[in-house]
Every structure is written in C-alpha cells, then in structure tokens.
Scaffold this active site. Structure first.
Site, PDB file in Angstrom:
ATOM      1  CG  HIS A  26     -47.382   3.280 -15.314  1.00  0.00           C
ATOM      2  ND1 HIS A  26     -48.428   2.429 -15.052  1.00  0.00           N
ATOM      3  CD2 HIS A  26     -46.336   2.835 -14.565  1.00  0.00           C
ATOM      4  CE1 HIS A  26     -48.041   1.516 -14.170  1.00  0.00           C
ATOM      5  NE2 HIS A  26     -46.776   1.741 -13.865  1.00  0.00           N
TER       6      HIS A  26
ATOM      7  CG  ASP B 101     -40.618  -1.119 -14.781  1.00  0.00           C
ATOM      8  OD1 ASP B 101     -41.755  -1.413 -14.379  1.00  0.00           O
ATOM      9  OD2 ASP B 101     -40.423  -0.287 -15.680  1.00  0.00           O
TER      10      ASP B 101
ATOM     11  CE1 TYR C 186     -52.284  -0.668 -16.688  1.00  0.00           C
ATOM     12  CE2 TYR C 186     -53.431   0.529 -14.962  1.00  0.00           C
ATOM     13  CZ  TYR C 186     -52.332  -0.193 -15.395  1.00  0.00           C
ATOM     14  OH  TYR C 186     -51.293  -0.453 -14.539  1.00  0.00           O
TER      15      TYR C 186
END
Length: 991
Positions: free
Chosen positions: A267, A297, A528
């Site tokens: 991120h 993950d 996003y």
C-alpha cells in the site's frame, strides 16, 4: 468564422497569461521557471502566433518564426479549436493526441512546462479550502485510516480532526430492527494512524534532499557489498535525476529489456493519482520493467483455498457483504467471530465505522463468540464467549464442529442437497470412513487445545441459532487465520461450515458488521485500484470503468518477464525463481507456474524501490539484505519519504513528499479493482479532493513530479503528464465521476469533500447470497462472474463449474488433483511449522502471531517519532528507545522469569528481535502475539550476536509458501523462543 475564432484565441492568450501571473504568485513563479519562445500554429502555416516568455511575463506576435523552442502544431482548425477552447472535451483532446492530430515539439522539459502552464492558467484562481474564524484554512484529506479536516495556518498544519458532517451534507440511512431504529452518527470515524499523520509529516526522519551513498560512484566503484552499511551525502536534484535517468538508459543499452525491476509496498498513501497502481505504473510502463508479481498477502487462504469452493475469483476468493448489516440486525441471533478482530483491523480503511453497528447488535441481544488465540479488542469491547485455539489448528476445530452437525443431524439437509455438491464424500471423511479417524471433538482437543465439551456446546448452539460467521477482517474473508500454513484449509472450512447451515437464508450469512451498509452502490467514483492515470488495462481495474469514463492515453509495459515477490531475493541470489500468478479474472489462472528469468529478457540488474518498506512485511525479511548487496545489482534507487526500513540499502535516495504536500483525489475506503464496492463498510460515502495543505518540506517533491522529471530527461515527460499537473488529473477524475453532476469543480475545491446521498428507500441492495439460497437469478449489482463463467443459465449459480458450493472442488480435481499439500478433499494437515515439528518445537516451543497493527497501517505512520510511539500498546520506551511489544501469557512469562515491560529476545534459527514484554492474561498459553510491519529495521551486534531492535518480527517468519503450487505467505506458522535480554542498545553497535 473558425479562422477568426482561432486567431482571437491566440491573441487573447497573452493578456490572459499575464493577468493570471499578476493575480497568482504561485502561477507567476511557475511561469518564471523558463525563458523561451513558443509557437502555436496550424500545420499548413496559414495561422501562426509566437510567444516570448521572459522573467515571468509574455509577449506575442503574429506570424511564424523559424526556430521556436516549443512548436505546437495542429493538423486543422477543428483540432485547434477543440484544444484551445475553455473546458474542452477531454475525450476529443485525447483522441486527437493519440492520432497525432496535434504535435508538441521541442525539448521535453519545455514542452511539459508550457502545457502545464496552459492548464494552470485555468486553475490558479480557484479557492482551495475554507477560511476559519481563527485565521486558519480548513482543508480536506483522505488517508488509509479515513478522511480528515486539516487546519493550516501560516503554511503549517495546526491540527487534524475527523470530518463532522454539516447540515447541507447528504442525510444518513436508518435501519429498523426488532422495534428499534438505528441511524449512524454524523461523523466520519478514523483509525488512530490517520490522526498520527501530522507528527509523521513533521518527523525528524523525513528525507528532505536527494542523497547518494558515500562510496557509490556511478562512473567508478559501486561497492554493492556496502549497501546498508555506508552513509550518505546530500546531492542536488539535477545530479540525482541525471544519475537515475542515465542508469535507466544504460540498463537498456547494456542489458536489454527486463533488467530494471520496480519494487513497491502493498500500500501507499491514499489517492487516485499518486497511488502505485496509478502514477507509478504509468512511469514503469513508459520505461519498461520486470514486474514483481505480488502474492495476495492479506487473503492467502481465500485466494488459494476458499475460491475453489464458491468462486468469487474477482474478489480473490472473498465473499461480498451486500445488505448484511440490515439482515444481521433484523434476523441474526449470534455472531461467531473467528480470527476476526475488526476493532483492530478497521476493515482495512474504514476507521471505527463498524463499531457503532456492533454495539447496536449487542443492544439487540445478539450473542457473541470469539475464536482466537488472543482475547482481542473486539472481544474485549463486546464480551461473549472466548474460545482460545492454538494457532494453525483452526481447521481441525471447524471439522469437529461439522462432525457434530452430521452425527446429531444439525445441518440444513435441504440446502446441502440442492445448493451444494460432493457432500457425501465430505460427510464420510468427517465420520472417518475414509481413513478410520473420525473428526470428533475429542480428536481435535489435543490439536487445538479446545476441550471436547466446548466444541459440542458451540456446535449445538450454532445450529440452534441463526448465526453470522465473521471470518477474517471483513467477516467474509480477508486475512485472519488464512495467513498460516493451514490458511487455505481454514478458509475452505469457513465456506463449508456456512454451506451446512444454509448460507444466504435470513440471519445466516457471513460478516462482522464491518461492511454491508445500505449506501448507494451505483453512484460512480473510481477506487484507487481502478487504474487512476496509469493507462494500464491489465494489472488494475482500469478497463472496467475508469478508462471509458476518464479519457487518457493508454500505456503498456512491453516486458512480459515476472518475478514472484516472495522469491525476489532468491531470484537475485540464485538467478532463478518460480511463482504462481495472482490474477482474479479466473480461478484457473493460479495453476500455471511462471519462471524467472524469461527467455529473451535480461536478469534484474537495477532495483527501483518505491513506497513502504519490505522489511517486516516480506517474510524472512533479511533475505533482502543479501539481495541488495549482491554483485549482480548495479544500482538501487529508493524513492522514500522517511529514512527507515530498506531506504538505507539504496545507492541513491529521492525524497518524496507526503500526501499533505501535493494534490490528489479519492473516495474513502474505495479500493475498486478486486475489492468492488469496498465503501459499503462506511456509514457515509465520502469523496474528497486531497488538498495540497502545505508546501513540500525541504527539497522533497511529489512522486508524480519525480517521475515526470526523470522522464523529461528521457524525452517522455510530455507523454507521462499529458500536459497535466496533479491538480489537472484530479479535475479529470472529478469530471469523469458522478460527483460532477451534483457539485461544481469550483465549489468542490473550496469545500473539499462531497457526501454521497444514501440509497433511497426501496432501492437498498439485496442481501448477499439470498438469491443463491432461494435458487433465483443473481440480483446483486456486481460485475462478477464474467459472462462466460456461468456454468448454466446466465445469472444463476456461483462461479464454480457446478454453479453450486462444492465440498469437493471441481477446479482442484481438474487442475491440481494430486497435490498432497492442497488435496481436493480438504483433509486436516498439521502446519509444517508448529506443534508437530519434532526437533524444532522442543527448541522453539512458542507460536508467534504477528498480525496487522491496530495503531499503524503496514509501515505507514509507525516509528518516525510520531505519536504512535507513545501508545503503550504499540511501542514501549526503555532507556530512550522505543521497542516493539511482544505479548506473552502470564504463565509463559513466569516460567522464563520475565516481568511486564522488561526487554526480551524473541528468536529462532532465522533471527532475533528485541521487544518489550507485555505480560497479559489475554493470550492463550504457548502463544506470543505481536504485529508485522514495523517501519524500523535496526540490526545491531552485541555479545557476538546480531539482533534487531526495531521490531522487525518478519525476520523470524518463514519464507516458505503455504502449500505446493501456490505463491502464498504463511507468517503465522512460526515457532520461536523468548528469553530475557540483559543488554541495552547503548552498549551495542550497528551491524
């Protein structure tokens, strides 16, 4: 008429630019950056005008000149008028540019400057933010932890506060349940790490100028073995950019495609422009790079396991939550939180939006059960029954529950018969007909530590009451016990449990009230992961909506070489690696291995690192040290905000600014991509312009500007920017969304945010899986499965080959039938590192859980001397150093002579980390609990031993994949020992 209009526009351009420069100091400074001559003309030369920019002013003259520094050439009048009129149609503009109906020629830096200047002339007069009575200006910001008001005065941030909604903002939804009416508070709640951002912005760990390693010479000795050891000296931006651009060119020239790899964290800071799936991907595509294929993950067990039972590949194996808040409050009698702690994980981005809803459930008398080795904050808040289970054994407990249901006839036979396949074989396995071992509560007791009578009581109560299963972060998946060697087994069992109880029937569903609110799902704003400005159509969600809605030029990476993230160190050190793809388009894509290096491409010789640190997020993180220092890696550049983690292993460091120092735009908690409608965990949808609140500190620059400046040296800046600044891209995103239908750009810039009205009564989303339980056509508004993936009639059934929940997954039968570590029949297989690890467990008898932190977001906000350091549950200050916490059971601590607050060494064969002990009765014996993603990595050597005092617990976790044929992390399959540590960092030296 058209020639006259064009001539008039060209004539008016001069006074317009001078007027803008007179009114705006920022525009005037930008205009003063270059003195040059610009010409705008038609291709046939019939109309032309030239402009002389000098010291922030411009003069112009009619006619063509022989050698302008920038030459903007339109093929015809229609194209010229399309570009030059105010508020042009960007679809027409991009179409003309793609087809070379307009050309901007000259040195790339001057072309980029001039195009951005023209755009800035349209935005420089906009009022950004709302003036306040105290003389400050209130700006808005979105973060990974939620939306904020940012109060700024005299160029400095005064304070951050959650957004309190105004009377003129859209209203709130209400739910009536069991005679009560519930309406959420009129505020945007945020996670602790969002409020810590001010101290992170002004951290003394900020990198404020470009830095070069002292013993790195791009034209001489590079000394790769000293990465992470030698110090840095400041250099100018010109030198830094020249080195990076020169290295990119050298890599292509000497090694060919693929020698450059781009590494990014899971991120980054919030926004649709500056995010790694947006600007970074556009940058990478323009230079060509070997992609580091990220493993899922945060949802390993769901993608590699649960997906085969119920589909949802485009959700990476996780179920949706539509309509579940209302259904749960109206119908459910019990919620079983299984490895689910939403009060800590906040649904990833949602702050404490779900807390109020869970308290409503408590008010209604809904009962709670918590299955977790840790009596976590959610259990502490809500109360209820705590069932501590040994880590990695959850699947055994689940199978014992299902055994009780079979033996005592407590499952939904009609549902199983009509909505599932393969149950008879599964039932025989539970009863022991396959191997003579019945999966009884007694069978699981020694494995899980849960007494048999507790399992029977839970199984009976579960079957008797309408129950919501809250599994993992979102309740319907995501993280939790899925992050261990048995993670796929557990996630598969969660789906099978719900299949036996009638998934989708009233009050019987998955969720933890963290998601599933009645917001308007059809109001469009990109998330996003929907591609932003990338132009990429494959590795994000751009092709679904964004590309059609927001005109921009596509980009493509010609390098097809991939390297698996988990094996990147081995790829460098051993020169080869094999991985399995994470691609949610189809379940079957995960079965085909890919190999590095790929024929025709160069091995990796340069690393471009961006965003959060891999140290303490990648398992067995220290592998990256050797990779960084390997002689095959010519050059490492790290684009970072703070000096932390692996920034210290770079040859060159480029100082990026925070999101408070640049423009961006986004929607709270809206991931898009593989997390469709993620905003339905919120009580109110909030879309915000992320104001540039302050100027970049020191010499730092935005990621976007850094990429642009590098590309300008390669002649690619104009292609990267399309003439846009970050604010111009924000305007494009705004115009492409439904927000533009409700508020003007001018008003949006001033106020900074927009609250999407709640769904109108009668239009609320249906309950997830209700359609499936009732054997109807799907009525959930989500774009998956794909049209070709329906096994039967379009719109009926799940994505599985049978269209039903499959106890024996057909996709595993077809593609991976003989895998002993992921069998078609979901047998219980003990963790390859755990209580059954003979020879290892005797030396390392404690099981380490390193979950996501409650107080930071991956490495974001941790460390940096931010106020999270002062939270006693996060770090503890001992002798002036802030140590990561390690929670131990009281009995385990006593057996080792460890007292609360003392320093301890937690270690195994992979490494050692020094932590502060948190002695607590809230943890099951034999388990130690901490967090992954420390931002600090501080190895020291003391007494001949190398230890980390930063808290990088992923030094200890195994790099092995969960199971054969997958690329999946298993950090929670980790055995350690803990002992008192008598030293202090003042007696140590850096390692």
């Amino acid at each position: 008429m058209k020639p006259l209009i064009f001539r008039t526009i060209l004539l008016a351009l001069t006074p317009m630019l001078n007027r803008a420069a007179g009114k705006s100091a920022e525009f005037r400074a930008f205009m003063r950056r270059h003195d040059c001559t610009v010409q705008i003309r038609l291709k046939d030369g019939s109309i032309a005008r030239h402009y002389r920019f000098e010291n922030g002013r411009v003069k112009s003259g009619a006619g063509r000149i022989p050698q302008p520094q920038v030459d903007m050439v339109f093929k015809d009048l229609d194209t010229a008028l399309t570009f030059m009129r105010p508020s042009p149609d960007m679809g027409d503009v991009v179409h003309a540019a793609k087809n070379f109906k307009v050309m901007v020629m000259g040195p790339d830096p001057l072309c980029v400057w001039f195009m951005q200047l023209m755009n800035r002339s349209q935005s420089c007069a906009l009022q950004m933010g709302t003036p306040q009575p105290d003389g400050s200006v209130r700006h808005t910001m979105l973060t990974n932890g939620g939306p904020l008001f940012v109060h700024v005065k005299n160029g400095r941030i005064l304070r951050l506060t959650p957004i309190d909604f105004a009377a003129d903002d859209a209203g709130s939804w209400s739910i009536e349940a069991r005679g009560k009416r519930f309406t959420p508070r009129r505020q945007a709640t945020v996670a602790p790490h969002a409020l810590a951002m001010k101290s992170a912005v002004y951290s003394d760990k900020r990198i404020l100028q470009p830095m070069k390693r002292v013993d790195f010479d791009p034209n001489g000795e590079r000394n790769p073995h000293n990465r992470g050891k030698s110090g840095y000296v400041p250099i100018s931006w010109d030198e830094a950019l020249d080195i990076v651009a020169g290295e990119i060119q050298r890599q292509k020239r000497e090694y060919g495609p693929g020698s450059l790899a781009i590494l990014h964290g899971s991120h980054h800071q919030w926004g649709n422009v500056g995010y790694y799936l947006s600007a970074l991907l556009r940058f990478g595509n323009l230079i060509g790079f070997t992609r580091v294929a990220a493993n899922p993950d945060s949802w390993e067990g769901w993608y590699w396991g649960a997906m085969h039972h119920w589909g949802h590949s485009q959700r990476v194996g996780i179920g949706a939550n539509y309509g579940t808040v209302e259904d749960c409050l109206k119908e459910a009698e019990q919620i079983v939180f299984w490895s689910s702690d939403p009060e800590s994980t906040n649904g990833a981005y949602m702050g404490f939006e779900g807390t109020q809803r869970r308290l409503w459930a408590k008010e209604l008398g809904i009962e709670f059960v918590h299955i977790d080795p840790h009596f976590n904050p959610t259990a502490q808040l809500l109360g209820g029954r705590w069932i501590p289970v040994k880590p990695t054994t959850d699947a055994a407990l689940a199978q014992a529950i299902m055994h009780v249901w079979v033996v005592e006839d407590l499952y939904d036979k009609e549902y199983v018969a009509t909505r599932t396949t393969g149950f008879d074989t599964w039932r025989d396995y539970l009863l022991g007909k396959e191997d003579g071992v019945a999966r009884t509560p007694e069978w699981q007791a020694a494995e899980t530590g849960v007494p048999a009578h507790v399992v029977r009581a839970l199984a009976r109560q579960w079957a008797r009451k309408k129950t919501y299963l809250a599994a993992g972060v979102q309740g319907s998946g995501f993280g939790g016990a899925g992050r261990s060697a048995t993670g796929a087994q557990w996630a598969r069992c969660m789906v099978m449990l719900m299949a036996m109880q009638g998934l989708g029937k009233p009050g019987v569903n998955m969720g933890n009230l963290q998601a599933g609110t009645p917001v308007d799902h059809e109001f469009y704003f990109p998330g996003y992961a929907d591609g932003g400005i990338s132009g990429e159509l494959q590795w994000n969600g751009n092709a679904v909506n964004n590309y059609q809605k927001m005109p921009h030029v596509i980009t493509a990476n010609p390098v097809r070489q991939l390297v698996p993230k988990q094996q990147l160190p081995e790829a460098i050190l051993e020169g080869k690696a094999t991985g399995y793809l994470w691609d949610g388009i189809a379940t079957e894509l995960q079965f085909a291995p890919f190999h590095y290096p790929m024929p025709g491409y160069s091995p990796i010789r340069m690393l471009y690192k961006y965003g959060g640190s891999w140290f303490s997020t990648l398992t067995q993180s220290q592998r990256m040290e050797a990779a960084y220092r390997h002689e095959s890696i010519d050059f490492v550049v790290n684009q970072s905000i703070w000096m932390e983690g692996e920034a210290q292993f770079a040859d060159l460091i480029l100082p990026a600014c925070t999101q408070f120092e640049r423009y961006d735009i986004g929607e709270w908690a809206s991931g898009g991509g593989y997390l469709q409608h993620g905003f339905n965990g919120l009580n109110h949808r909030v879309i915000a312009l992320q104001h540039k609140c302050i100027e970049p500190l020191g010499e730092s620059k935005s990621d976007y500007e850094i990429f642009s400046l590098i590309l300008q040296r390669l002649g690619l800046g104009a292609m990267f920017t399309e003439g846009c600044s970050e604010l111009d891209w924000c305007k494009r995103v705004f115009d492409s969304s439904d927000v533009a239908r409700h508020v003007s750009w001018k008003a949006f810039c001033k106020k900074g945010y927009f609250v999407v009205p709640p769904e109108k009564p009668g239009l609320e989303p249906p309950v997830n899986f209700r359609w499936f339980a009732e054997d109807r056509h799907k009525d959930i508004a989500e774009p998956q499965p794909l049209p070709s993936q329906w096994a039967g009639e379009f719109g009926k059934g799940l994505q599985t080959p049978s269209g039903k929940i499959e106890f024996l997954p057909e996709t595993l039968k077809r593609s991976d039938p003989d895998n002993p570590e992921r069998p078609v029949l979901n047998r219980y297989l003990p963790s390859w590192e755990g209580p059954h690890s003979t020879g290892l467990v005797e030396r390392y008898p404690l099981q380490l859980l390193a979950t996501h932190s409650r107080y930071s977001f991956h490495t974001n906000v941790d460390g940096k001397n931010s106020f999270t350091n002062d939270i006693a549950d996060h770090r503890l200050c001992v002798d002036g150093h802030y140590y990561w916490l390690l929670r131990l059971n009281v009995a385990d601590a006593a057996a080792r002579g460890i007292r609360h607050g003392e320093l301890v060494k937690v270690f195994n064969d992979r490494g050692a980390v020094i932590c502060a002990a948190d002695v607590s009765p809230l943890l099951a014996p034999g388990v130690v609990k901490s967090f992954e993603a420390s931002a600090e990595y501080q190895p020291i050597e003391i007494g001949g031993e190398r230890v980390d005092i930063g808290g990088c617990l992923n030094l200890l976790t195994p790099s092995r994949s969960q199971s054969k044929g997958t690329s999946s992390m298993a950090p929670n399959s980790c055995l350690v020992q803990v002992e008192k540590w008598p030293h202090r960092p003042t007696t140590a030296r850096a390692a």
